[in-house]
Scaffold this active site. Structure first.
Site, mmCIF file in Angstrom:
data_model
loop_
_atom_site.group_PDB
_atom_site.id
_atom_site.type_symbol
_atom_site.label_atom_id
_atom_site.label_comp_id
_atom_site.label_asym_id
_atom_site.label_seq_id
_atom_site.Cartn_x
_atom_site.Cartn_y
_atom_site.Cartn_z
ATOM 1 N N GLU A 1 0.830 -1.204 0.000
ATOM 2 C CA GLU A 1 0.000 0.000 0.000
ATOM 3 C C GLU A 1 0.865 1.255 0.000
ATOM 4 O OE1 GLU A 1 -2.527 -3.197 2.049
ATOM 5 O OE2 GLU A 1 -0.415 -2.704 1.842
ATOM 6 N N LYS B 1 2.905 -8.969 -5.801
ATOM 7 C CA LYS B 1 4.016 -9.853 -5.436
ATOM 8 C C LYS B 1 3.707 -11.205 -6.068
ATOM 9 C CE LYS B 1 5.361 -8.222 -0.841
ATOM 10 N NZ LYS B 1 5.502 -8.643 0.567
#
Length: 139
Positions: free
Chosen positions: A85, A111
């Site tokens: 974030e 990811k």
């Protein structure tokens, strides 16, 4: 570059995008993520009026996707963050600060090898959307 952002709310905006940008960084809350690092895949889409650039064929009337790439790369490969974030927020904030013609930005950070025990997935990540506010001015 034209910095007039007075686009009517019902107007569909044009988009410049980078998709699937693969970079290596050291973000995460686990110590091994900070030491070993990992791959990140980033998508960025910016909305702006590209009419003048299309008509004039002038790079000065648009946002160079090369400049956009350099900004994203500097952030992802730079200072480690705990959260995706925070990486996405930094990208979005800098895009809006550095490119006055941009009306809004969508940032996706993935990811591909997220450390989730027992999970079989392509990626884990975040997607944020930020819009220019009237109080934002270029740096």
């Amino acid at each position: 570059m034209d910095t007039n952002n007075s686009v009517r709310a019902d107007t569909k905006l044009d988009t410049i995008f980078l998709e699937g940008l693969r970079l290596y960084g050291y973000h995460g809350v686990n110590p091994e993520q900070r030491v070993l690092g990992q791959r990140f895949v980033v998508d960025v889409a910016i909305s702006l009026d590209l009419r003048h650039a299309g008509q004039s064929d002038d790079l000065g009337q648009t946002v160079s996707y090369s400049d956009l790439h350099k900004l994203v790369r500097r952030i992802v490969e730079g200072e480690p963050r705990n959260l995706l974030e925070a990486v996405a927020e930094t990208i979005a904030s800098e895009v809006l600060a550095l490119f006055p013609a941009v009306i809004d930005v969508t940032v996706t950070v993935r990811k591909p090898e997220a450390p989730l025990k027992g999970a079989i997935l392509d990626a884990a990540g975040v997607r944020i959307f930020r819009t220019r506010t009237p109080d934002m001015s270029p740096r």
